[in-house]
Design a protein around this motif. Sequence first.
Motif, PDB file in Angstrom:
ATOM      1  N   GLU A  36       0.840  -1.197   0.000  1.00  0.00           N
ATOM      2  CA  GLU A  36       0.000   0.000   0.000  1.00  0.00           C
ATOM      3  C   GLU A  36       0.878   1.250   0.000  1.00  0.00           C
ATOM      4  O   GLU A  36       1.918   1.294   0.654  1.00  0.00           O
ATOM      5  CB  GLU A  36      -0.917   0.019   1.220  1.00  0.00           C
ATOM      6  N   THR A  38       0.407   5.778  -0.199  1.00  0.00           N
ATOM      7  CA  THR A  38      -0.487   6.932  -0.226  1.00  0.00           C
ATOM      8  C   THR A  38      -0.008   7.897  -1.296  1.00  0.00           C
ATOM      9  O   THR A  38       1.139   8.343  -1.287  1.00  0.00           O
ATOM     10  CB  THR A  38      -0.517   7.641   1.141  1.00  0.00           C
ATOM     11  N   ARG A  42      -4.623   9.507  -1.162  1.00  0.00           N
ATOM     12  CA  ARG A  42      -5.417   8.291  -1.374  1.00  0.00           C
ATOM     13  C   ARG A  42      -4.510   7.070  -1.310  1.00  0.00           C
ATOM     14  O   ARG A  42      -3.354   7.123  -1.724  1.00  0.00           O
ATOM     15  CB  ARG A  42      -6.143   8.335  -2.716  1.00  0.00           C
ATOM     16  N   SER A  43      -5.065   5.959  -0.840  1.00  0.00           N
ATOM     17  CA  SER A  43      -4.293   4.728  -0.713  1.00  0.00           C
ATOM     18  C   SER A  43      -4.456   3.873  -1.969  1.00  0.00           C
ATOM     19  O   SER A  43      -5.581   3.679  -2.463  1.00  0.00           O
ATOM     20  CB  SER A  43      -4.767   3.947   0.514  1.00  0.00           C
ATOM     21  N   TYR A  44      -3.324   3.381  -2.473  1.00  0.00           N
ATOM     22  CA  TYR A  44      -3.324   2.545  -3.675  1.00  0.00           C
ATOM     23  C   TYR A  44      -2.495   1.292  -3.451  1.00  0.00           C
ATOM     24  O   TYR A  44      -1.544   1.277  -2.671  1.00  0.00           O
ATOM     25  CB  TYR A  44      -2.708   3.306  -4.862  1.00  0.00           C
ATOM     26  N   ARG A  45      -2.850   0.219  -4.178  1.00  0.00           N
ATOM     27  CA  ARG A  45      -1.977  -0.949  -4.281  1.00  0.00           C
ATOM     28  C   ARG A  45      -0.893  -0.621  -5.301  1.00  0.00           C
ATOM     29  O   ARG A  45      -1.195  -0.209  -6.423  1.00  0.00           O
ATOM     30  CB  ARG A  45      -2.748  -2.184  -4.755  1.00  0.00           C
TER      31      ARG A  45
END
Length: 592
Positions: A36, A38, A42-45
């Motif tokens: 993960e 940020t 926003r949090s993303y893979r």
Amino acid sequence: MASQAQRTPPADWPKVDIPETYRILTAPGAPFEMEEATVQGRSYRVYKNALGTLREVFDQAREWGERDYMVFENERQTYGQHFRAAGRLGRILSERYGVKKGDRVVIAMRNLPEFSLAFWAAASIGAIITPLNGWGSGEELAYGVLDSGAKVVFVDGERLDRLRPHLPGLQTSAVIVTRPGPDGTAGATPLEDLVGTPSGYDDLPDDPPPDPGLQTDDYATILYTSGTTGRPKGALGTHRNIMTNLVSITFNGARAAVRRGEGIPETPEPDPDDPQPATLIPVPLFHVTGINSMMVPAVVGGAKIVLMYKWNPERFLELIERERVTGTTGVPAMVWQVLESPDFDKYDLSSLQGYGYGGAAIAPELTMRFVEQFPWFPVGQGYGATETSSVSVAHSAEDYLLHPDSVGLPVPCVDLKVVDEKGDEVPAGMSGELCIRGPNVVHGYWNNPEQTAAAFPDGWYHTGDVCRIDPDGFVYLLDRKKDMLIRGGENIYCVEVESVLVAHRNVIDAAVVGLPDRVLGEEVGAVVQLKPGTDVGEEELRAYVADHLAPFKVPIHIDIRTEEFPRNASGKTLKPVLREELLAKLGRDKNG
């Protein structure tokens, strides 16, 4: 050499289902391991093992030394030569012209070695690389320079000649030209005056500029894409966007291997004694495919890059044999021309290990023809956009052959959803607009907050493509929501051409529609309504458009009328009606 399994998957295929395949490939220690991160709150893979920045790629490239780097016509440069010159040019940009991290550097030229030189010089000092469409008119090129606020502009001779009337208003520190045309270098500085000629690159010091301290979420590129308001929009990409795509483009083959039960393919360490891979780039370098999915990956892999200045299917086949090309790509129109070339059987194409395509609608007929003529490696395609830094959805091998009308499955870092007209997500299997979210999606449009807010609400890119997603996750494109057509892989927004037509003194209204073409996918057609009491011919209108827009945007047919267009209750032009009327008229003409 033929692979019958590719044409007819075995009865026990697949040995691993799709969810388990993704779990295996993204697990801890796997090549597509996720973590993960940020990004913009926003949090993303994200891919754990992805490189961080283009500067890292630049520094690695210098280690390839005497390997062939670039072949153009009869010119050849090694990695050592090219990246010595790029390093020197980066120092000059920084020290002489004051280019700093975040400044924009425009590149407007055809596929030439100097495009790469300018690209890596700008990348080495953290500039935002801003390629412009080399087919654009002088007016269009000047807009890109001014809109981006470019500090330095690199051009070839043809682009300089188009830009010359606009040079006084460009507000740049320098215009640098390579391979000047008949009108010479007036208004620009010759590139050779800065770094010498390629024959002297060996003598340049290996002295790159200081590392600018880039972070992976710093801005890296502005890639202009046609705009729905009549002006192109600059998709603002980051280093993370590009590095994410580097990993995503390798996922197709790994997914197919696991689905067959072969396990995760091994990725051997590069060995200088191994045969060098060779990438043939027939698409423009100013496109997201040319940069993100071809040139940058080739440098990471130490591949030889073979450039095509101008598309020609016979030349394409000749170069594959001559340079022992291992990988290439193209839009469907180009693939059709290759498969149907009378010279197809004259050349040894056995070196090819991959030939991907995408960028426009792909008929299942093309897929089957491709498999017949290239049976020794899996067929594959990708789906994406400038705004997604190239690939978001990919398809290959047995999955492709069983779902030839699909564009494939999402790569692991990408989330997809389908929404209705209100923006609400629809149930699985229902049609609606495809939206994409992930670390590959650009941060918005340069200097255009309104269009950014409209296209990227909550971090989701609204593609404008109407699709459905089946229960297994395969994406099927059904239509385009945007008023856009695609000619041979080139996006053409209808409003851009309509705006030029309506600007003609005798035209009161215009509608641009796509006309089907077997090779190009679509051609540009138009219907215009004249002002009362005026007259103008089709050729005059076509010439008028050609004065303002690139040749590929000029309508091949213009239907001229005096009556008002058919409209719906809200006053919108009924383009499907006009398109059918134009097709019927052309059909009558063709039938005599």
